[in-house]
Design a protein around this motif. Structure first.
Motif, PDB file in Angstrom:
ATOM      1  N   LYS A  57      42.146  28.802  45.581  1.00  0.00           N
ATOM      2  CA  LYS A  57      41.880  27.809  44.525  1.00  0.00           C
ATOM      3  C   LYS A  57      43.155  27.480  43.744  1.00  0.00           C
ATOM      4  O   LYS A  57      43.111  27.108  42.579  1.00  0.00           O
TER       5      LYS A  57
ATOM      6  N   ALA B 152      45.761  29.425  42.775  1.00  0.00           N
ATOM      7  CA  ALA B 152      46.375  30.382  41.846  1.00  0.00           C
ATOM      8  C   ALA B 152      47.778  30.727  42.361  1.00  0.00           C
ATOM      9  O   ALA B 152      48.073  30.576  43.549  1.00  0.00           O
TER      10      ALA B 152
ATOM     11  N   GLU C 164      40.903  43.718  39.795  1.00  0.00           N
ATOM     12  CA  GLU C 164      40.183  42.955  40.810  1.00  0.00           C
ATOM     13  C   GLU C 164      40.378  43.571  42.197  1.00  0.00           C
ATOM     14  O   GLU C 164      41.379  44.241  42.464  1.00  0.00           O
TER      15      GLU C 164
ATOM     16  N   LYS D 289      45.893  32.271  37.444  1.00  0.00           N
ATOM     17  CA  LYS D 289      44.971  31.161  37.691  1.00  0.00           C
ATOM     18  C   LYS D 289      45.438  29.883  36.998  1.00  0.00           C
ATOM     19  O   LYS D 289      46.157  29.938  36.002  1.00  0.00           O
TER      20      LYS D 289
ATOM     21  N   GLU E  13      38.952  39.320  45.972  1.00  0.00           N
ATOM     22  CA  GLU E  13      38.796  38.413  44.830  1.00  0.00           C
ATOM     23  C   GLU E  13      40.096  37.678  44.529  1.00  0.00           C
ATOM     24  O   GLU E  13      40.102  36.489  44.198  1.00  0.00           O
ATOM     25  N   LEU E  14      41.230  38.401  44.654  1.00  0.00           N
ATOM     26  CA  LEU E  14      42.528  37.771  44.428  1.00  0.00           C
ATOM     27  C   LEU E  14      42.799  36.711  45.498  1.00  0.00           C
ATOM     28  O   LEU E  14      43.284  35.617  45.183  1.00  0.00           O
TER      29      LEU E  14
ATOM     30  N   LEU F 207      41.020  33.541  44.804  1.00  0.00           N
ATOM     31  CA  LEU F 207      41.657  32.755  43.740  1.00  0.00           C
ATOM     32  C   LEU F 207      42.880  32.017  44.272  1.00  0.00           C
ATOM     33  O   LEU F 207      43.166  30.888  43.843  1.00  0.00           O
TER      34      LEU F 207
ATOM     35  N   LYS G 212      45.317  37.918  36.618  1.00  0.00           N
ATOM     36  CA  LYS G 212      44.438  38.901  37.244  1.00  0.00           C
ATOM     37  C   LYS G 212      45.289  39.925  38.000  1.00  0.00           C
ATOM     38  O   LYS G 212      46.195  39.548  38.753  1.00  0.00           O
TER      39      LYS G 212
ATOM     40  N   CYS H 297      47.489  37.671  40.480  1.00  0.00           N
ATOM     41  CA  CYS H 297      47.719  36.235  40.542  1.00  0.00           C
ATOM     42  C   CYS H 297      47.569  35.636  39.145  1.00  0.00           C
ATOM     43  O   CYS H 297      47.068  36.280  38.225  1.00  0.00           O
TER      44      CYS H 297
END
Length: 513
Positions: free
Chosen positions: A157, A159, A146, A173, A150-151, A154, A116, A171
């Motif tokens: 999570k 990334a 993005e 994912k 939003e980055l 991620l 991304k 990033c």
């Protein structure tokens, strides 16, 4: 004997200081143990600019703007500004790519939407993509990108971040919720290897005006492994690279043997071409994220820049004899056998003198030896010494012991038949193959006749065996004699044979009647 040839080669470097900081194994391990480590705090101050990387003499040798031997005439340390050379990011063999352009390529080779990029970065980089000779022809679609929020979500999570300086521009994912083989860091490593290999292959084609649709087979020989929980190293990098590079008629597979893999792959490719199975086989490898900054702590201790800031890549095309390109002497192959042993003398004997003896050649009949061509400015501060020079001294010492050289000739042999190390310490990348391009150029210019490429590998790193590994091959100036191509087509030959057989049958029937 009709030998296969080195038809073309391509070499690339990618300056990746931010991937070094976030993904290199030394930095990752240090951060996990102690996030406040002094090394990490100092690292930014010892990273080079892109301009410094381009002006660094060994890098100019790697991409083909100067010959490796020319490094002997340049004052050291090469990393000091007063010893920089007049550099160009584009060379006879390839290019040095900056990190921002490489992020574009990383996104392009990702077919599972795992990379991304921010919308701001995309808008800024698109003009550069439009100016790049190779990227602009690859039909790259970056999308809208993005938002920063939003980055950041991620990253929460797990990334892997992509930075330019202090700015988060993207990033990578993870590809699975629980499979460690598909975590974000592994995906980053594999995509980096894939993208840099694609760049190598595209540069080889661009610099030599080749149509990649003519490639029949691709052998990939990096040190990465892609797979999932059920087949951790199942592959196939080769076909993934071929797809992205435009080798639409190619099949492919991966070759692995740590640092020795590229030499193994070239021998395999030469065998496939010589056997007539394929006409055009490419050996290719991209770079290794894990090797970035590998010796960085030692560099900083010596108050010098962190020199392991570039990914390496190469591609070599092996084809049928064209009467002009350097041949691969498939009758002169050195190999480290299971029973060879790991002493320096045993290794050099198996890879150098044994294959030469079998072909009535002496060690001085080889004009240039290409061994493990690591840049000594990288390895010496870490205590590993000058790796190429040590190898050349071992070859010369064995020559003295055998009576091929007099003792007083030893250092002269090192100077004449060796060369300074000029390749990045990317594991498989320095192992012999960086000299294939310069050797072909020197053969065309009448400077040398024969070169030996030596690949060596440490198999014990995988904890499966304590064995060492190695393979060597000789490339030689083409004599200009090649196998004559038939002017009659295959269909015409088949029709002629069928007609002759019918005539024979008619004659036999006539005799019977």
């Amino acid at each position: 004997m009709d030998f296969p040839v080195i038809k073309a080669s391509g070499y690339i470097l990618v300056h990746t200081p931010n991937i070094l900081k976030e993904g290199g194994s030394t930095q990752t391990t240090t951060r996990a143990k102690n996030p406040d480590d002094e090394y990490l705090k100092k690292l930014d101050d010892y990273l080079r600019s892109f301009e410094e990387v381009v002006s660094y003499a060994p890098n100019q040798a790697y991409i083909g703007n100067i010959l490796p031997d020319e490094l002997k005439n340049i004052e050291q340390p090469w990393y000091e500004e007063q010893n920089f050379v007049e550099g160009n990011r584009y060379g006879d063999f390839g290019e040095i790519m900056p990190e921002d352009e490489f992020y574009v390529l990383l996104k392009h080779v990702d077919v599972f939407d795992l990379v991304k990029l921010s919308s701001d970065f995309i808008s800024e980089i698109e003009p550069k993509v439009a100016e790049h000779s190779i990227l602009k022809e690859m039909e790259i679609e970056l999308g809208e990108g993005e938002e920063k929020s939003e980055l950041e979500a991620l990253l929460d999570k797990h990334a892997e971040p992509l930075y330019l300086g202090e700015t988060l521009i993207g990033c990578v994912k993870k590809a699975h919720e629980s499979d460690v083989n598909l975590n974000a860091h592994t995906i980053l490593e594999n995509l980096v290897a894939k993208a840099s290999a694609v760049l190598s292959l595209k540069n080889m084609a661009f610099k030599n005006d080749l149509d990649l649709a003519d490639i029949d087979y691709v052998l990939e020989c990096s040190e990465e492994a892609c797979g999932d929980i059920n087949q951790r190293g199942g592959g196939n990098f080769a076909k993934a690279i071929a797809e992205m590079a435009g080798c639409v008629n190619a099949n492919g597979s991966d070759v692995r043997s740590f640092c020795a893999a590229p030499a193994h792959a070239v021998v395999n490719a030469a065998a496939l071409v010589k056997a007539g199975i394929y006409d055009n086989v490419v050996v290719v490898a991209g770079g290794s994220v894990a090797k970035l900054g590998m010796n960085g702590k030692d560099h900083i201790k010596k108050e010098m820049p962190v020199l392991e800031d570039t990914l390496g890549g190469f591609a070599v095309l092996i084809s049928k004899n064209d009467g002009a390109s350097p041949v691969i002497r498939t009758d002169i192959i050195g190999r480290h056998k299971v029973g060879t042993g790991s002493s320096p003398q045993a290794v050099i004997s198996s890879l150098v003198t044994d294959p030469l003896d079998e072909n009535d050649l002496g060690i001085k009949d080889i004009d240039k030896y290409s061994v493990e061509m690591q840049n000594p400015e990288v390895t010496k501060p870490a205590g590993a010494g000058d790796v190429p020079e040590s190898n050349y001294k071992m070859i010369a010492a064995l020559g003295v012991k055998r009576g091929d050289l007099e003792r007083k000739e030893l250092m002269n042999f090192v100077k004449e038949h060796g060369m300074p190390g000029f390749a990045p310490t990317q594991g498989h990348i320095p192992s012999g193959v960086p000299f294939i391009g310069p050797a072909a150029k020197m053969m065309r210019d009448g400077q040398i006749e024969k070169a030996m490429i030596i690949g060596k590998g440490s198999l014990f790193l995988g904890r499966m065996t304590n064995l060492f590994d190695g393979v060597s091959f000789v490339i030689e100036k083409n004599s200009g004699v090649k196998k004559q191509e038939s002017s009659v087509s295959d269909t015409e030959i088949k029709n002629m044979i069928a007609g002759a057989m019918r005539q024979m049958a008619d004659n036999l029937l006539g005799e019977t009647e």
